[in-house]
Design a protein around this motif. Structure first.
Motif, PDB file in Angstrom:
ATOM      1  N   GLU A 152     -10.006  -7.577  -3.939  1.00 27.74           N
ATOM      2  CA  GLU A 152      -9.380  -6.232  -4.641  1.00 27.74           C
ATOM      3  C   GLU A 152     -10.355  -5.615  -4.947  1.00 27.74           C
ATOM      4  OE1 GLU A 152      -6.841  -5.896  -8.745  1.00 27.74           O
ATOM      5  OE2 GLU A 152      -7.283  -7.560  -8.663  1.00 27.74           O
ATOM      6  N   ASP A 153     -11.597  -5.725  -5.701  1.00 27.43           N
ATOM      7  CA  ASP A 153     -12.753  -4.766  -5.678  1.00 27.43           C
ATOM      8  C   ASP A 153     -13.031  -4.176  -4.871  1.00 27.43           C
ATOM      9  OD1 ASP A 153     -12.888  -6.598  -8.058  1.00 27.43           O
ATOM     10  OD2 ASP A 153     -13.657  -7.742  -7.766  1.00 27.43           O
ATOM     11  N   GLU A 177      -1.607 -10.757   4.790  1.00 26.31           N
ATOM     12  CA  GLU A 177      -0.711 -11.055   3.598  1.00 26.31           C
ATOM     13  C   GLU A 177      -1.067 -11.262   2.770  1.00 26.31           C
ATOM     14  OE1 GLU A 177       3.501 -10.167   5.080  1.00 26.31           O
ATOM     15  OE2 GLU A 177       3.449 -12.273   5.515  1.00 26.31           O
ATOM     16  N   HIS A 178      -1.678 -12.534   3.129  1.00 29.84           N
ATOM     17  CA  HIS A 178      -2.813 -14.009   1.692  1.00 29.84           C
ATOM     18  C   HIS A 178      -3.810 -13.181   1.368  1.00 29.84           C
ATOM     19  CE1 HIS A 178      -5.056 -17.111   0.512  1.00 29.84           C
ATOM     20  NE2 HIS A 178      -5.822 -17.072   0.863  1.00 29.84           N
ATOM     21  N   TYR A 179      -4.265 -11.755   2.163  1.00 29.93           N
ATOM     22  CA  TYR A 179      -5.438 -10.947   1.824  1.00 29.93           C
ATOM     23  C   TYR A 179      -4.849 -10.215   0.317  1.00 29.93           C
ATOM     24  CZ  TYR A 179      -9.660 -13.727   3.335  1.00 29.93           C
ATOM     25  OH  TYR A 179     -10.617 -14.856   3.578  1.00 29.93           O
ATOM     26  N   PHE A 180      -4.040  -9.487   1.163  1.00 36.74           N
ATOM     27  CA  PHE A 180      -3.707  -8.141   0.290  1.00 36.74           C
ATOM     28  C   PHE A 180      -2.627  -8.662  -0.829  1.00 36.74           C
ATOM     29  CE2 PHE A 180      -5.352  -5.813   3.629  1.00 36.74           C
ATOM     30  CZ  PHE A 180      -6.074  -5.295   2.921  1.00 36.74           C
ATOM     31  N   ASP A 234      -2.995   0.485  -5.156  1.00 36.75           N
ATOM     32  CA  ASP A 234      -4.616  -0.008  -4.297  1.00 36.75           C
ATOM     33  C   ASP A 234      -4.834   0.142  -2.661  1.00 36.75           C
ATOM     34  OD1 ASP A 234      -5.945   0.165  -6.425  1.00 36.75           O
ATOM     35  OD2 ASP A 234      -6.142  -1.534  -7.072  1.00 36.75           O
ATOM     36  N   ILE A 235      -3.235  -0.257  -2.724  1.00 40.47           N
ATOM     37  CA  ILE A 235      -3.210  -0.368  -0.850  1.00 40.47           C
ATOM     38  C   ILE A 235      -3.257   0.862  -0.255  1.00 40.47           C
ATOM     39  CG2 ILE A 235      -1.953  -1.609   1.159  1.00 40.47           C
ATOM     40  CD1 ILE A 235      -1.237  -4.280  -1.178  1.00 40.47           C
ATOM     41  N   ARG A 236      -2.063   1.606  -0.801  1.00 40.65           N
ATOM     42  CA  ARG A 236      -1.471   2.902  -0.520  1.00 40.65           C
ATOM     43  C   ARG A 236      -3.081   3.722  -0.682  1.00 40.65           C
ATOM     44  NH1 ARG A 236       2.831   2.756  -4.129  1.00 40.65           N
ATOM     45  NH2 ARG A 236       4.727   2.029  -2.818  1.00 40.65           N
ATOM     46  N   ARG A 237      -3.662   3.406  -1.171  1.00 42.96           N
ATOM     47  CA  ARG A 237      -5.288   4.469  -1.016  1.00 42.96           C
ATOM     48  C   ARG A 237      -6.270   3.615  -0.120  1.00 42.96           C
ATOM     49  NH1 ARG A 237      -6.894   6.062  -8.006  1.00 42.96           N
ATOM     50  NH2 ARG A 237      -9.230   6.585  -6.139  1.00 42.96           N
ATOM     51  N   LEU A 238      -5.959   2.443   0.113  1.00 38.34           N
ATOM     52  CA  LEU A 238      -6.448   2.269   1.014  1.00 38.34           C
ATOM     53  C   LEU A 238      -6.363   2.731   2.385  1.00 38.34           C
ATOM     54  CD1 LEU A 238      -9.298   0.188   2.266  1.00 38.34           C
ATOM     55  CD2 LEU A 238      -7.242  -1.390   2.442  1.00 38.34           C
ATOM     56  N   TYR A 239      -5.261   2.994   3.166  1.00 39.22           N
ATOM     57  CA  TYR A 239      -4.111   3.309   4.232  1.00 39.22           C
ATOM     58  C   TYR A 239      -4.768   4.211   4.641  1.00 39.22           C
ATOM     59  CZ  TYR A 239      -1.449   4.031   8.228  1.00 39.22           C
ATOM     60  OH  TYR A 239      -1.016   4.704   8.553  1.00 39.22           O
ATOM     61  N   ALA A 240      -4.626   4.894   2.979  1.00 37.38           N
ATOM     62  CA  ALA A 240      -4.482   6.875   3.558  1.00 37.38           C
ATOM     63  C   ALA A 240      -6.103   7.664   3.636  1.00 37.38           C
ATOM     64  CB  ALA A 240      -4.503   7.600   1.726  1.00 37.38           C
TER      65      ALA A 240
END
Length: 356
Positions: free
Chosen positions: A238-239, A321-324, A331-337
């Motif tokens: 997550e960090d 899926e396990h890691y996320f 945070d996931i959306r920002r990563l995808y962006a």
């Protein structure tokens, strides 16, 4: 008279068979320089059993791919590889994605591209996508070691000893000449799976003993991106995700230096909109792509890509899926962006199962 005709026909038959045989020999042993009294062809994996030649797929002559194009013509490629290059061209032209798909061909990019002058090949390194094996192939082709088995593991990534020059070590004119005329390729994989691999390799297992990832880089990420300040565990995925998805990640990147190559975008590493690559390989189809790349580069008679362990290249949605799990949608959306350019350029499906 009858005997004379038979004798003449026999002579013609012998001459014809000799011509066919010599043509076959010419086609088989394309580069006479690779043979010597002591040196056979370099095969980096096991040779096929004598008498059991690998089956050749029947492809009509006009569709057979070739690494050597005729003047003013381009080699005809199987459809999938042409489609990959066409997709890149289309995404590069998309104005809406320009800031995610374009990057200057800076020293950072030129440092990622390894050169094999002997066979006119450029290979852009995209870490966490099986690049070590490609580097070994090029090290052998460059002549630093006679076979893959003889390359010590600690030498592969030691650029003082592995005989693998970077494109950045040449003059501007020499760089341009190589970019225009050499066979160029790199390998990609699902961007999120690659990030998981980078996290595991550098912060969890660290098999090559690189203590700075755990003792210098991890604390830097934790200090800025850990939500719960009382949490004392080592770096969590997550960090890492919050760091990568932060639009202001660059100030930390500058402190981390070249170590960021394990998780920055393919765009930042290889500049696919600025450099016209010959082939893009996919980790998920490496069993097909590796032999194709060797053939297109004109080196399939010299080397084979090392054996790929079964199942290692398959996309693992369960692992993703396990890691996320437990990481916020924001945070996931920002990563995808940040990595959207990589998803779009190389045809990877948007991971809606994580985003929605």
């Amino acid at each position: 008279m009858h005997h004379q005709w038979l004798l003449l026909a026999a002579c013609f038959w012998v001459i014809f068979m000799f011509m066919v045989a010599s043509k076959f020999i010419t086609l088989t042993f394309k580069d006479p320089d690779v043979y010597s009294a002591k040196q056979e062809f370099l095969f980096l994996t096991t040779m096929p059993e004598v008498g059991k030649l690998p089956e050749e797929k029947h492809i009509p002559e006009e569709l057979k791919p070739t690494g050597k194009a005729l003047p003013d013509s381009r080699p005809i490629q199987p459809l999938v590889y042409m489609e990959r290059l066409e997709l890149i061209r289309n995404v590069c032209r998309d104005e809406a994605l320009k800031n995610l798909s374009h990057t200057p061909v800076s020293k950072f990019v030129l440092d990622r591209i390894f050169v094999c002058d002997k066979h006119k090949i450029l290979f852009c390194q995209t870490p966490k996508v099986g690049n070590t094996q490609w580097k070994k192939v090029l090290i052998v082709l460059n002549g630093a070691f006679p076979s893959i088995e003889e390359i010590p593991e600690n030498v592969v990534h030691d650029h003082e000893k592995n005989g693998l020059p970077r494109l950045s070590s040449f003059s501007d004119a020499e760089i341009q000449k190589r970019l225009k005329t050499y066979f160029k390729f790199f390998i990609v994989r699902d961007p999120f799976e690659r990030l998981i691999s980078a996290f595991k390799d550098k912060f969890v297992h660290n098999p090559r003993f690189e203590p700075w990832y755990r003792h210098e880089i991890a604390p830097g990420i934790i200090r800025k991106y850990r939500r719960n300040r009382t949490e004392t565990r080592g770096i969590q995925f997550e960090d890492f995700v919050r760091y990568l998805g932060d639009p202001n990640h660059r100030w930390l990147d500058l402190q981390f230096g070249d170590h960021i190559i394990h998780w920055v975008t393919y765009v930042e590493l290889c500049a696919p909109c600025e450099i016209m690559y010959s082939v893009i390989g996919h980790h998920e189809t490496l069993e097909d792509d590796a032999p194709y790349i060797l053939k297109e580069a004109g080196i399939d008679h010299l080397v084979s890509y090392p054996t790929i362990p079964p199942g290692i290249t398959v996309y693992n949605r369960t692992k993703v899926e396990h890691y996320f799990l437990g990481i916020s949608k924001r945070d996931i959306r920002r990563l995808y962006a940040r990595f959207e350019g990589d998803f779009k350029l190389f045809g990877y499906q948007k991971p809606d199962f994580l985003l929605n």
